[in-house]
Design a protein around this motif. Structure first.
Motif, PDB file in Angstrom:
ATOM      1  N   ASP A 345       0.872  -1.183  -0.134  1.00 15.05           N
ATOM      2  CA  ASP A 345       0.144  -0.010   0.002  1.00 15.05           C
ATOM      3  C   ASP A 345       1.063   1.190   0.147  1.00 15.05           C
ATOM      4  O   ASP A 345       1.335   2.033   0.977  1.00 15.05           O
ATOM      5  CB  ASP A 345      -0.880   0.022   1.124  1.00 15.05           C
ATOM      6  N   PRO A 346       1.432   1.669  -1.115  1.00  6.23           N
ATOM      7  CA  PRO A 346       2.310   2.654  -0.931  1.00  6.23           C
ATOM      8  C   PRO A 346       1.843   3.938  -1.212  1.00  6.23           C
ATOM      9  O   PRO A 346       2.751   4.927  -0.676  1.00  6.23           O
ATOM     10  CB  PRO A 346       3.157   2.501  -2.352  1.00  6.23           C
ATOM     11  N   GLU A 367      -0.889  -4.601  -5.172  1.00  9.26           N
ATOM     12  CA  GLU A 367      -0.611  -3.493  -4.751  1.00  9.26           C
ATOM     13  C   GLU A 367      -2.061  -2.589  -4.886  1.00  9.26           C
ATOM     14  O   GLU A 367      -2.830  -2.622  -5.664  1.00  9.26           O
ATOM     15  CB  GLU A 367       0.290  -2.923  -5.888  1.00  9.26           C
ATOM     16  N   MET A 368      -2.170  -1.862  -3.720  1.00  4.77           N
ATOM     17  CA  MET A 368      -3.262  -1.050  -3.572  1.00  4.77           C
ATOM     18  C   MET A 368      -2.787   0.297  -4.384  1.00  4.77           C
ATOM     19  O   MET A 368      -2.146   0.829  -4.124  1.00  4.77           O
ATOM     20  CB  MET A 368      -3.548  -0.522  -2.158  1.00  4.77           C
ATOM     21  N   LYS A 372     -10.709   2.856  -8.306  1.00  6.74           N
ATOM     22  CA  LYS A 372     -11.639   1.926  -7.808  1.00  6.74           C
ATOM     23  C   LYS A 372     -12.176   1.243  -9.197  1.00  6.74           C
ATOM     24  O   LYS A 372     -12.562   1.966  -9.900  1.00  6.74           O
ATOM     25  CB  LYS A 372     -12.623   2.596  -6.963  1.00  6.74           C
ATOM     26  N   HIS A 373     -12.241   0.009  -9.028  1.00  9.05           N
ATOM     27  CA  HIS A 373     -13.095  -0.843  -9.955  1.00  9.05           C
ATOM     28  C   HIS A 373     -14.342  -1.093  -9.656  1.00  9.05           C
ATOM     29  O   HIS A 373     -14.558  -1.435  -8.760  1.00  9.05           O
ATOM     30  CB  HIS A 373     -12.115  -2.102 -10.320  1.00  9.05           C
ATOM     31  N   LEU A 374     -15.263  -0.424 -10.514  1.00  4.51           N
ATOM     32  CA  LEU A 374     -16.719  -0.595 -10.400  1.00  4.51           C
ATOM     33  C   LEU A 374     -17.398  -1.009 -11.610  1.00  4.51           C
ATOM     34  O   LEU A 374     -17.264  -0.191 -12.555  1.00  4.51           O
ATOM     35  CB  LEU A 374     -17.640   0.706  -9.860  1.00  4.51           C
ATOM     36  N   GLY A 396      -7.356  -2.114  -6.068  1.00  2.62           N
ATOM     37  CA  GLY A 396      -5.971  -2.944  -5.900  1.00  2.62           C
ATOM     38  C   GLY A 396      -5.835  -3.682  -7.155  1.00  2.62           C
ATOM     39  O   GLY A 396      -6.679  -3.924  -7.909  1.00  2.62           O
ATOM     40  N   GLU A 397      -4.554  -3.879  -7.681  1.00  2.00           N
ATOM     41  CA  GLU A 397      -4.187  -4.772  -8.732  1.00  2.00           C
ATOM     42  C   GLU A 397      -3.393  -5.981  -8.182  1.00  2.00           C
ATOM     43  O   GLU A 397      -2.337  -5.812  -7.450  1.00  2.00           O
ATOM     44  CB  GLU A 397      -3.352  -3.870  -9.578  1.00  2.00           C
TER      45      GLU A 397
END
Length: 485
Positions: A345-346, A367-368, A372-374, A396-397
Motif C-alpha cells: 500500500d505505497p 498493490e493498492m 476503484k474498479h466498479l 487493488g491490482e
C-alpha cells in the motif's frame, strides 16, 4: 411536487429496509411507479449500479422490489466504515474522500444539496418515492446538520411514519420517547406510527397501540407481525450475520471467518439458501471447523487490517491445517488479496504506507492503487461451461504466476487465480453464487446438490412481503399522507 413518504425508525435494525421493500412492491402491484430513496446509508454491503457507481445493497433490493435497475440517486450518500472512527464517503456513487466521524459530523450539512438533487431527479421519474431513514431521529446529538432523518424530511417537506420494533422490547417507550426528545418542528413532520416484528396474538397489543396513539397524538398505521420469510431476502446489514451463523442446511460445510470490516457478504445468501449446504459464519473467538469442506474468505473494506485480525484469531494456523487435510479455500475480493504472498500500500490508502506479508497460499501479489474498479460483468466458468454474472467493486491490482491458472472468464478476460495443487482459488468478482447453474456446478465438486432457484426465490419472497404489508399496514392511509390520493 415530488410525492413521497418517509419511514423512520426508533433505532437501527427495526426492519425499515425490509418494510420499505414490501411497501414498494405492494404499491407497484397497485399500478404505481415507485422509487426507493435513502439519503444517507452506512454499510460495507454495497451494490454496483448500471450508471457506474455504488449504493447500499438494501436500496438495490428495494429497486428490485420496484422493478427498476438500481441507480446512484437512490442512495446519494454512502458511508463505508474503514476503522472504528473513520469511513470512506461515497457521494452519488463515487468516492469523495475519507473522513473521521467528527469531521463528517461537522461537514455533513454541505452534502444536503447533493441529496436533494438526487431526490428531485428520482421524483421526476415516478409517481411515488418511499424514503428510508437511518438509525433514529431521537439521536439529538446528531440533529444539527442532519441529512439522514428529520433534517432531510424538513428540507424536502416529506411526511414521516415512525416505526418501532416490538421484538426488542419497550416499543411504547421507543415511540413515545422519540416524540419526547424531538423538537416541535420535527414532531410536526410525523404523521403516524407503526409497530414491526410482532409475534403472537396481535389483539393483545391493542391497548398498547392505543396508548401510543393517545400519548403522541399520532394515528397507528399498523402492527406488523414477524415476517417468517425474511431470511430468504439478502442480508441487509452486518448485524444480521450472527443470526445467520448457522444456515440450517446439512451436507457440504462452508466456513466463513467473520472479520471486523467484512463487506459484500451478499455472496453468502445463495449458499445459505441451499439445503445441501451447512454455511457457518465463524465468529471471533471460535476456531475454523476441522470438518469444513471449504473455507470461504469474502470481501473486506480494510484488507490489511482484517488480515491482521485474521492472524490475531489464529485462523491462519487453522487455515494451514485445513489445507493439509486436503480442504479447499476460496477467496473473493479482499479475501483473494489476503491469500497472496504480499499486499503493498505505497499510497497509504488503507493507513500507513508499507507492505505486509499475505497468507502465502496463492503466488500472487497485490498493490493498492487509488483507482476503484466498479462494474457489472457477464462471465463463464470454463470448467463447467456455465455462464454467470458478477460485479467488481475493489481497490487493488493483483498479479503473479497463479493468475496464469485463471478459473473464470469475464467479458472474454481471464479472471482469478488457482494454486498449483488446485486447492486454493480466488477472484475479484462478487455475486457468482447468484447464478444457479454455476452454483450447482461448484457445489457438485463437493458432492452437494443444488435445489434452489435463488433469484426466483427472492422475487417470490418480495411478493409475499408485499402481501404481508398490504394485509397489516394501512397503505391507503400512507398514500393519502404522501399526497397520492
Amino acid at each position: 411536487m415530488t410525492k413521497a413518504i418517509m419511514i423512520q425508525g426508533t433505532g437501527s435494525n427495526v426492519g425499515k429496509s425490509m418494510i420499505v421493500a414490501g411497501l414498494i412492491r405492494a404499491c407497484v402491484k397497485r399500478g404505481l411507479s415507485v422509487r426507493p430513496f435513502k439519503p444517507q446509508n452506512m454499510s460495507n454491503n454495497a451494490a454496483v449500479t448500471e450508471d457506474g457507481g455504488e449504493i447500499g445493497r438494501a436500496q438495490a433490493l428495494q429497486a428490485r422490489a420496484a422493478g427498476v435497475a438500481p441507480h446512484t440517486d437512490m442512495n446519494p450518500i454512502l458511508l463505508k466504515p474503514q476503522s472504528s472512527t473513520g469511513a470512506q464517503v461515497i457521494v452519488q456513487g463515487q468516492i469523495a474522500g475519507t473522513q473521521e466521524a467528527a469531521a463528517f459530523g461537522k461537514n455533513k450539512a454541505a452534502l444536503m444539496p447533493s441529496v436533494l438533487e438526487s431526490f428531485q431527479r428520482l421524483g421526476s421519474q415516478c409517481d411515488l418515492i418511499i424514503v428510508e431513514g437511518a438509525g433514529s431521529p431521537a439521536e439529538t446529538n446528531l440533529r444539527a446538520g442532519d441529512i439522514a432523518n428529520m433534517g432531510f424530511a424538513t428540507a424536502a417537506n416529506v411526511p414521516v411514519i415512525l416505526m418501532g420494533d416490538i421484538d426488542r422490547g419497550g416499543v411504547i417507550a421507543q415511540i413515545v420517547g422519540t416524540k419526547a426528545v424531538m423538537s416541535a418542528q420535527d414532531n410536526a413532520m410525523v404523521r403516524g406510527f407503526a409497530v414491526n416484528k410482532f409475534r403472537g396474538d396481535r389483539s393483545l397489543f391493542d391497548a398498547g397501540r392505543d396508548d401510543i396513539a393517545r400519548r403522541t397524538g399520532w394515528p397507528s398505521l399498523g402492527v406488523i407481525p414477524w415476517f417468517d420469510q425474511a431470511h430468504r431476502l439478502p442480508a441487509e446489514d452486518v448485524m444480521d450475520l450472527p443470526a445467520r451463523s448457522q444456515s440450517g442446511g446439512a451436507g457440504c460445510v462452508i466456513a466463513v471467518p467473520r472479520l471486523p470490516r467484512i463487506s459484500n457478504f451478499d455472496d453468502l445468501d445463495p449458499l445459505a439458501a441451499e439445503p445441501g449446504v451447512d454455511l457457518r459464519v465463524i465468529m471471533p473467538g471460535q476456531p475454523l471447523p476441522a470438518d469444513a469442506d471449504l473455507v470461504l474468505m469474502v470481501g473486506s473494506k480494510a484488507t490489511i487490517a482484517d488480515l491482521a485480525a485474521f492472524r490475531a484469531e489464529g485462523w491462519d494456523i487453522d487455515l494451514a491445517a485445513h489445507l493439509r487435510r486436503g480442504g479447499r479455500v476460496l477467496g473473493l475480493c479482499g479475501g483473494y488479496q489476503m491469500l497472496g504472498q504480499c499486499i503493498s500500500d505505497p499510497h497509504g490508502i488503507e493507513g500507513t504506507p508499507g507492505t505486509v506479508q499475505g497468507l502465502g497460499h496463492l503466488r500472487i501479489e497485490t498493490e493498492m492503487v487509488p483507482i476503484k474498479h466498479l462494474s457489472l460483468k457477464e462471465g463463464l466458468h470454463p470448467a463447467s461451461g456455465t455462464t454467470l454474472s458478477g460485479y467488481e467493486i475493489h481497490i487493488g491490482e493483483t498479479t503473479g504466476p497463479d493468475t496464469d491458472r485463471a478459473w473464470l472468464m469475464f467479458d472474454s478476460t481471464p479472471e482469478g487465480a488457482t494454486s498449483k495443487d488446485g486447492l486454493v482459488q480466488g477472484c475479484y468478482m462478487h455475486g457468482l453464487f447468484n447464478s444457479d447453474a454455476f452454483r450447482a456446478a461448484y457445489l457438485a465438486t463437493f458432492g452437494a446438490s443444488s435445489s434452489v432457484a435463488f433469484e426466483v426465490g427472492v422475487d417470490d419472497t418480495l411478493d409475499a412481503l408485499a402481501d404481508h404489508v398490504e394485509r397489516y399496514f394501512d397503505i391507503d392511509h400512507m398514500l393519502v399522507l404522501a399526497g397520492q390520493v
